[in-house]
Design a protein around this motif. Structure first.
Motif, short mmCIF file in Angstrom:
data_model
loop_
_atom_site.label_atom_id
_atom_site.label_comp_id
_atom_site.label_asym_id
_atom_site.label_seq_id
_atom_site.Cartn_x
_atom_site.Cartn_y
_atom_site.Cartn_z
N SER A 113 41.63 -15.92 17.45
CA SER A 113 40.38 -15.68 18.65
C SER A 113 40.14 -14.12 18.60
CB SER A 113 41.05 -15.79 20.22
OG SER A 113 41.48 -17.31 20.07
N PRO A 114 38.88 -13.68 18.86
CA PRO A 114 38.64 -12.26 18.96
C PRO A 114 39.30 -11.77 20.19
CG PRO A 114 36.65 -13.73 19.50
CD PRO A 114 37.77 -14.59 18.98
N GLY A 115 39.66 -10.51 20.00
CA GLY A 115 40.54 -10.04 21.18
C GLY A 115 39.74 -8.78 21.76
N VAL A 116 40.34 -7.74 22.18
CA VAL A 116 39.59 -6.65 22.79
C VAL A 116 39.03 -5.76 21.58
CG1 VAL A 116 41.10 -6.52 24.89
CG2 VAL A 116 41.82 -5.33 22.86
N ASP A 176 38.95 1.17 16.04
CA ASP A 176 38.69 1.01 14.75
C ASP A 176 37.74 -0.08 14.57
OD1 ASP A 176 40.23 3.17 14.34
OD2 ASP A 176 41.75 2.23 13.39
N GLY A 177 37.55 -1.04 15.84
CA GLY A 177 36.72 -2.50 15.62
C GLY A 177 37.43 -3.43 16.25
N VAL A 199 46.04 -13.96 17.20
CA VAL A 199 46.44 -15.28 16.32
C VAL A 199 47.54 -16.09 17.07
CG1 VAL A 199 47.30 -16.28 14.30
CG2 VAL A 199 45.96 -14.17 14.26
N THR A 200 47.44 -17.33 17.60
CA THR A 200 48.26 -18.10 18.19
C THR A 200 48.47 -19.15 17.23
OG1 THR A 200 46.50 -19.33 19.47
CG2 THR A 200 47.49 -17.41 20.48
#
Length: 106
Positions: free
Chosen positions: A46-49, A53-54, A59-60
């Motif tokens: 899942s995309p996080g904050v 740097d990007g 990852v779960t």
């Protein structure tokens, strides 16, 4: 419906145990509450904050185990030298629980 053949990984369920408080906060250790069979589901990315740097990702790892009353958020699962922290326990099926976990980096 429960398919026992898919429960093919032997894992340890770890619970945080707090030692006696001697005025300095006491000690805490992870103790084995049970050893059970589990099915590892496909890892979810899942995309996080947004970091400097990007984009960071989360990852779960989902795991299925037979239903048991004592497992809860904050526990850990140990398998093959890796530990996973339990973030959520889906109890919607009375026979089997789905644990949402993330690997603990030490």
């Amino acid at each position: 419906m429960l398919n026992p053949a898919k429960l093919n990984k032997r894992v340890k369920l770890l619970q945080l145990t707090r030692g006696e408080d001697d005025g300095f906060g006491g000690t805490t250790t992870w103790t084995v509450a049970a050893t059970v069979w589990a099915e590892f589901l496909k890892a979810r990315v899942s995309p996080g904050v947004i970091a400097d740097d990007g984009a960071a990702v989360l990852v779960t790892q989902g795991m299925r185990i037979r239903a048991r009353a004592d497992i809860d958020k904050g526990w850990r699962v140990e398998h093959d030298g890796h530990q996973y922290e339990v973030y959520d326990v889906d109890r919607s099926d009375p026979e089997i629980y789905v644990l949402t976990t993330q690997e603990v980096r030490t």
